[in-house]
Design a protein around this motif. Structure first.
Motif, PDB file in Angstrom:
ATOM      1  N   LYS A  72       0.832  -1.205   0.000  1.00  0.00           N
ATOM      2  CA  LYS A  72       0.000   0.000   0.000  1.00  0.00           C
ATOM      3  C   LYS A  72       0.869   1.258   0.000  1.00  0.00           C
ATOM      4  O   LYS A  72       0.606   2.212  -0.733  1.00  0.00           O
ATOM      5  CB  LYS A  72      -0.933   0.003   1.214  1.00  0.00           C
ATOM      6  N   THR A  77      -1.454   3.886  -1.906  1.00  0.00           N
ATOM      7  CA  THR A  77      -2.880   3.706  -1.656  1.00  0.00           C
ATOM      8  C   THR A  77      -3.122   3.549  -0.163  1.00  0.00           C
ATOM      9  O   THR A  77      -2.222   3.199   0.602  1.00  0.00           O
ATOM     10  CB  THR A  77      -3.429   2.452  -2.376  1.00  0.00           C
ATOM     11  N   ASP A  79      -6.338   2.091   0.775  1.00  0.00           N
ATOM     12  CA  ASP A  79      -7.571   1.307   0.854  1.00  0.00           C
ATOM     13  C   ASP A  79      -7.414   0.115   1.803  1.00  0.00           C
ATOM     14  O   ASP A  79      -6.317  -0.194   2.249  1.00  0.00           O
ATOM     15  CB  ASP A  79      -8.012   0.828  -0.529  1.00  0.00           C
ATOM     16  N   ARG A  81      -8.196  -2.949   0.989  1.00  0.00           N
ATOM     17  CA  ARG A  81      -8.188  -4.155   0.165  1.00  0.00           C
ATOM     18  C   ARG A  81      -7.155  -5.157   0.662  1.00  0.00           C
ATOM     19  O   ARG A  81      -6.088  -4.787   1.132  1.00  0.00           O
ATOM     20  CB  ARG A  81      -7.878  -3.762  -1.275  1.00  0.00           C
TER      21      ARG A  81
END
Length: 136
Positions: A72, A77, A79, A81
């Motif tokens: 990440k 990012t 998120d 996920r």
């Protein structure tokens, strides 16, 4: 439809549809609880409970979470996920497929087959059952 019914239906579908089936289980990795299990043999409950804990470690053990966090950061990012979704393990006599639910990432199905299984067919049939589980 409640989770218990969906999980029990999935267990029956794994047994009926997965080639060279030996057993299956569904684990809630947020709690480490084994929600359901089905095997063609009888296994001691202690082994099944440890399998549930090991499944949780595979998908969210400390180092796995570190790897996901590094990816990440590297990708910029933030998120939530999950990166590890399917894991195939070959043991001396068996093939173990661990599959995380796409709709509920805390649910992981484990499907166990003999070493003679066609791995492509294992993935195809197990993914079809997972889609049934997720569609309910």
């Amino acid at each position: 439809m409640n989770l218990t019914h969906v999980v029990n239906t999935a267990m029956k579908s794994f047994r009926q549809n997965v080639p060279d089936y030996v057993g299956a289980g569904v684990v809630d990795i947020s709690t480490g609880m084994l929600l359901a299990v089905d095997t063609v043999d009888n296994h001691p409950r202690e082994i099944l409970d440890i399998l549930a804990a090991a499944t949780a470690d595979l998908f969210q053990g400390r180092t796995v979470l570190q790897i996901e966090e590094l990816w990440k950061q590297n990708r910029g990012t933030s998120d939530n996920r999950r990166y590890f979704n399917e894991i195939l393990v070959n043991s001396e006599n068996l093939v173990h497929l661990f599959m995380r639910s796409k709709t509920n990432p805390d649910i992981v199905a484990t499907i166990i087959c003999t070493r003679h299984v066609n791995v492509g067919m294992l993935f195809a049939q197990a993914r079809a059952v997972m889609r049934e589980l997720e569609g309910s």
